[in-house]
Write a protein that holds these residues in place. Structure first.
Motif, PDB file in Angstrom:
ATOM      1  N   PRO A 109      -6.187   5.504  -4.127  1.00 64.46           N
ATOM      2  CA  PRO A 109      -4.852   5.004  -3.782  1.00 64.46           C
ATOM      3  C   PRO A 109      -3.779   6.015  -4.170  1.00 64.46           C
ATOM      4  CG  PRO A 109      -5.688   3.902  -5.753  1.00 64.46           C
ATOM      5  CD  PRO A 109      -6.795   4.782  -5.254  1.00 64.46           C
ATOM      6  N   VAL A 110      -2.864   6.276  -3.262  1.00 64.34           N
ATOM      7  CA  VAL A 110      -1.811   7.270  -3.481  1.00 64.34           C
ATOM      8  C   VAL A 110      -0.465   6.633  -3.135  1.00 64.34           C
ATOM      9  CG1 VAL A 110      -0.895   9.529  -2.810  1.00 64.34           C
ATOM     10  CG2 VAL A 110      -3.381   9.174  -2.967  1.00 64.34           C
ATOM     11  N   THR A 111       0.428   6.609  -4.102  1.00 66.09           N
ATOM     12  CA  THR A 111       1.762   6.031  -3.889  1.00 66.09           C
ATOM     13  C   THR A 111       2.838   7.047  -4.272  1.00 66.09           C
ATOM     14  OG1 THR A 111       1.689   5.056  -6.112  1.00 66.09           O
ATOM     15  CG2 THR A 111       0.967   3.670  -4.277  1.00 66.09           C
ATOM     16  N   HIS A 112       2.529   8.315  -4.086  1.00 62.80           N
ATOM     17  CA  HIS A 112       3.382   9.387  -4.590  1.00 62.80           C
ATOM     18  C   HIS A 112       4.518   9.753  -3.638  1.00 62.80           C
ATOM     19  CE1 HIS A 112       3.830  12.531  -7.633  1.00 62.80           C
ATOM     20  NE2 HIS A 112       4.179  13.348  -6.666  1.00 62.80           N
ATOM     21  N   PHE A 113       4.434   9.334  -2.376  1.00 64.20           N
ATOM     22  CA  PHE A 113       5.370   9.799  -1.354  1.00 64.20           C
ATOM     23  C   PHE A 113       6.207   8.654  -0.800  1.00 64.20           C
ATOM     24  CE2 PHE A 113       1.226  12.013  -0.976  1.00 64.20           C
ATOM     25  CZ  PHE A 113       1.591  13.176  -1.617  1.00 64.20           C
ATOM     26  N   GLU A 114       7.380   9.006  -0.305  1.00 68.87           N
ATOM     27  CA  GLU A 114       8.251   7.996   0.297  1.00 68.87           C
ATOM     28  C   GLU A 114       7.924   7.749   1.758  1.00 68.87           C
ATOM     29  OE1 GLU A 114      12.309   8.977  -0.288  1.00 68.87           O
ATOM     30  OE2 GLU A 114      12.238   8.729  -2.468  1.00 68.87           O
ATOM     31  N   ASP A 115       7.367   8.752   2.423  1.00 67.16           N
ATOM     32  CA  ASP A 115       7.043   8.635   3.842  1.00 67.16           C
ATOM     33  C   ASP A 115       6.213   9.846   4.248  1.00 67.16           C
ATOM     34  OD1 ASP A 115       8.881  10.748   3.900  1.00 67.16           O
ATOM     35  OD2 ASP A 115      10.502   9.512   4.748  1.00 67.16           O
ATOM     36  N   GLY A 116       5.908   9.948   5.550  1.00 69.53           N
ATOM     37  CA  GLY A 116       5.112  11.063   6.029  1.00 69.53           C
ATOM     38  C   GLY A 116       5.760  12.406   5.798  1.00 69.53           C
ATOM     39  N   ALA A 117       7.069  12.482   5.914  1.00 68.77           N
ATOM     40  CA  ALA A 117       7.763  13.739   5.664  1.00 68.77           C
ATOM     41  C   ALA A 117       7.617  14.155   4.202  1.00 68.77           C
ATOM     42  CB  ALA A 117       9.233  13.619   6.045  1.00 68.77           C
ATOM     43  N   GLY A 118       7.645  13.179   3.300  1.00 74.61           N
ATOM     44  CA  GLY A 118       7.455  13.491   1.893  1.00 74.61           C
ATOM     45  C   GLY A 118       6.057  14.010   1.610  1.00 74.61           C
ATOM     46  N   PHE A 119       5.063  13.431   2.276  1.00 74.46           N
ATOM     47  CA  PHE A 119       3.683  13.917   2.196  1.00 74.46           C
ATOM     48  C   PHE A 119       3.618  15.370   2.639  1.00 74.46           C
ATOM     49  CE2 PHE A 119      -0.112  14.630   4.870  1.00 74.46           C
ATOM     50  CZ  PHE A 119      -1.146  14.441   3.962  1.00 74.46           C
ATOM     51  N   ARG A 120       4.209  15.658   3.804  1.00 70.91           N
ATOM     52  CA  ARG A 120       4.227  17.031   4.329  1.00 70.91           C
ATOM     53  C   ARG A 120       4.900  17.985   3.358  1.00 70.91           C
ATOM     54  NH1 ARG A 120       8.531  17.298   8.514  1.00 70.91           N
ATOM     55  NH2 ARG A 120       9.747  17.303   6.578  1.00 70.91           N
ATOM     56  N   ASP A 121       6.061  17.624   2.865  1.00 67.51           N
ATOM     57  CA  ASP A 121       6.824  18.538   2.009  1.00 67.51           C
ATOM     58  C   ASP A 121       6.081  18.833   0.706  1.00 67.51           C
ATOM     59  OD1 ASP A 121       8.741  18.493   3.971  1.00 67.51           O
ATOM     60  OD2 ASP A 121      10.104  17.144   2.894  1.00 67.51           O
ATOM     61  N   TYR A 122       5.398  17.830   0.169  1.00 67.31           N
ATOM     62  CA  TYR A 122       4.656  18.019  -1.068  1.00 67.31           C
ATOM     63  C   TYR A 122       3.525  19.023  -0.856  1.00 67.31           C
ATOM     64  CZ  TYR A 122       2.203  16.679  -5.379  1.00 67.31           C
ATOM     65  OH  TYR A 122       1.583  16.680  -6.608  1.00 67.31           O
ATOM     66  N   PHE A 123       2.761  18.847   0.225  1.00 68.19           N
ATOM     67  CA  PHE A 123       1.654  19.764   0.486  1.00 68.19           C
ATOM     68  C   PHE A 123       2.158  21.154   0.847  1.00 68.19           C
ATOM     69  CE2 PHE A 123      -0.901  16.070   0.199  1.00 68.19           C
ATOM     70  CZ  PHE A 123      -2.186  16.525  -0.045  1.00 68.19           C
ATOM     71  N   ALA A 124       3.255  21.239   1.570  1.00 67.13           N
ATOM     72  CA  ALA A 124       3.814  22.546   1.930  1.00 67.13           C
ATOM     73  C   ALA A 124       4.302  23.315   0.707  1.00 67.13           C
ATOM     74  CB  ALA A 124       4.961  22.361   2.917  1.00 67.13           C
ATOM     75  N   ALA A 125       4.671  22.601  -0.343  1.00 72.10           N
ATOM     76  CA  ALA A 125       5.187  23.249  -1.544  1.00 72.10           C
ATOM     77  C   ALA A 125       4.099  23.562  -2.562  1.00 72.10           C
ATOM     78  CB  ALA A 125       6.242  22.360  -2.200  1.00 72.10           C
ATOM     79  N   HIS A 126       3.028  22.743  -2.615  1.00 73.31           N
ATOM     80  CA  HIS A 126       2.111  22.815  -3.747  1.00 73.31           C
ATOM     81  C   HIS A 126       0.655  23.103  -3.403  1.00 73.31           C
ATOM     82  CE1 HIS A 126       5.481  21.347  -5.978  1.00 73.31           C
ATOM     83  NE2 HIS A 126       5.465  20.160  -5.395  1.00 73.31           N
ATOM     84  N   TYR A 127       0.206  22.871  -2.176  1.00 73.92           N
ATOM     85  CA  TYR A 127      -1.220  22.923  -1.845  1.00 73.92           C
ATOM     86  C   TYR A 127      -1.539  24.224  -1.135  1.00 73.92           C
ATOM     87  CZ  TYR A 127      -5.743  20.840  -0.445  1.00 73.92           C
ATOM     88  OH  TYR A 127      -7.074  20.546  -0.276  1.00 73.92           O
ATOM     89  N   GLY A 128      -2.398  25.037  -1.760  1.00 78.75           N
ATOM     90  CA  GLY A 128      -2.672  26.376  -1.254  1.00 78.75           C
ATOM     91  C   GLY A 128      -3.024  26.464   0.217  1.00 78.75           C
ATOM     92  N   PRO A 129      -3.971  25.671   0.733  1.00 77.64           N
ATOM     93  CA  PRO A 129      -4.300  25.769   2.161  1.00 77.64           C
ATOM     94  C   PRO A 129      -3.111  25.485   3.077  1.00 77.64           C
ATOM     95  CG  PRO A 129      -6.045  24.635   0.985  1.00 77.64           C
ATOM     96  CD  PRO A 129      -4.914  24.791   0.011  1.00 77.64           C
ATOM     97  N   THR A 130      -2.247  24.538   2.707  1.00 76.34           N
ATOM     98  CA  THR A 130      -1.082  24.239   3.537  1.00 76.34           C
ATOM     99  C   THR A 130      -0.049  25.351   3.445  1.00 76.34           C
ATOM    100  OG1 THR A 130      -1.473  21.891   3.106  1.00 76.34           O
ATOM    101  CG2 THR A 130       0.632  22.485   4.097  1.00 76.34           C
ATOM    102  N   ILE A 131       0.148  25.881   2.253  1.00 74.42           N
ATOM    103  CA  ILE A 131       1.057  27.022   2.094  1.00 74.42           C
ATOM    104  C   ILE A 131       0.579  28.191   2.948  1.00 74.42           C
ATOM    105  CG2 ILE A 131       1.929  28.726   0.446  1.00 74.42           C
ATOM    106  CD1 ILE A 131       1.727  26.494  -1.691  1.00 74.42           C
TER     107      ILE A 131
END
Length: 280
Positions: free
Chosen positions: A209-231
């Protein structure tokens, strides 16, 4: 208690593919992703394997050591190994008082003797080794007969499997012989990799269960900032605003599809496959 730090030791030169993998996982802030979101998976895997005091445990592709740390707290004699020294160093720095060995090691060429461990495990780690059969062979080789192997992997159909599917058109094709990471989340694929060398598989599909994001855009922004494959996917199109906008749109849409809004806000369930068995 003390920590053995061998994160500065590199057992062998890396080929170009492995060097690129190492650089990719050092991008952004994967330790933050591990700490804020995925850390429960290590405990789930260790508990499923019923790790006990005194057992010799190897955590392969350990990252910051979520599974290794849980095993150490059970009193096991634990080695956490990973290709990327920066991840090991982050885990060691956060837990300096845990009795644990941190080794730089390639999951496809582990620097350990045959049958050296009672338990060999990997929580969303070995799935990213590009050559699946080599990695599976090494897991078996390092585990004694009668010992236990456990793997937790994102499924192809789940959120992170779909993240990689969404990014696939935006990244270079993998080299010949490399397999998609989410295949480790397919039960038939894992059974084929291990063949008759592992028996008594216990298989479960579970959800984080993941409740870390406010919406899909928040999911995208988090991975774009922190997750190596997405970066790395964004870096491929750093000079192309149109392709960057397309990737933005597709990742936000994925997040919206995978989440739902309920009484407690935006929530997601990231599916993973949990498999444990005994080495013959």
């Amino acid at each position: 208690m003390s920590t053995t730090d061998t994160t500065g030791a590199d057992p062998a030169p890396l080929d170009d593919l492995k060097a690129r993998h190492r650089r990719m996982w050092a991008l952004g802030d994967y330790p933050r992703v591990a700490r804020e979101i995925v850390s429960p998976l290590g405990g789930v895997l260790v508990d499923a394997l019923a790790v006990t005091e005194g057992e010799r445990v190897l955590d392969v592709a350990a990252g910051t050591g979520n599974a290794a740390l849980r095993a150490a707290h059970h009193g096991a004699v634990v080695t956490a190994s990973d290709l990327t020294p920066e991840l090991l160093e982050a885990g060691r720095a956060d837990h300096p008082d845990v009795d644990l060995t941190w080794d730089v090691a390639d999951a496809e060429a582990l620097p350990y003797a045959d049958s050296a461990f009672d338990v060999v495990l990997s929580a969303i780690g070995v799935m990213f080794a590009p050559h699946h059969q080599q990695a599976a062979d090494e897991l078996v080789r390092a585990c004694r007969p009668g010992g236990r192997i456990g793997i937790a992997s994102w499924t192809p159909e789940g959120t992170i499997g779909q993240l990689f599917a969404t990014m696939r058109p935006y990244v270079p094709a993998p080299p010949p012989g490399a397999s998609p990471p989410p295949l480790w989340g397919n039960e038939d694929h894992v059974r084929e990799l291990f063949g008759d060398r592992v028996r008594g598989w216990r298989v479960e599909r579970r959800w984080l269960p993941v409740t870390h994001f406010e919406d899909g855009a928040g999911f995208r922004d988090y991975f774009a900032a922190h997750y190596g494959p997405t970066i790395a996917a964004y870096a491929t199109h750093s000079g192309d605003p149109e392709r960057t906008a397309d990737l933005d749109r597709d990742l936000a849409a994925l997040g919206d599809r995978e989440g739902s809004v309920g009484p407690d806000g935006f929530a997601m369930r990231w599916e993973y496959l949990l498999m444990t068995g005994e080495v013959v």
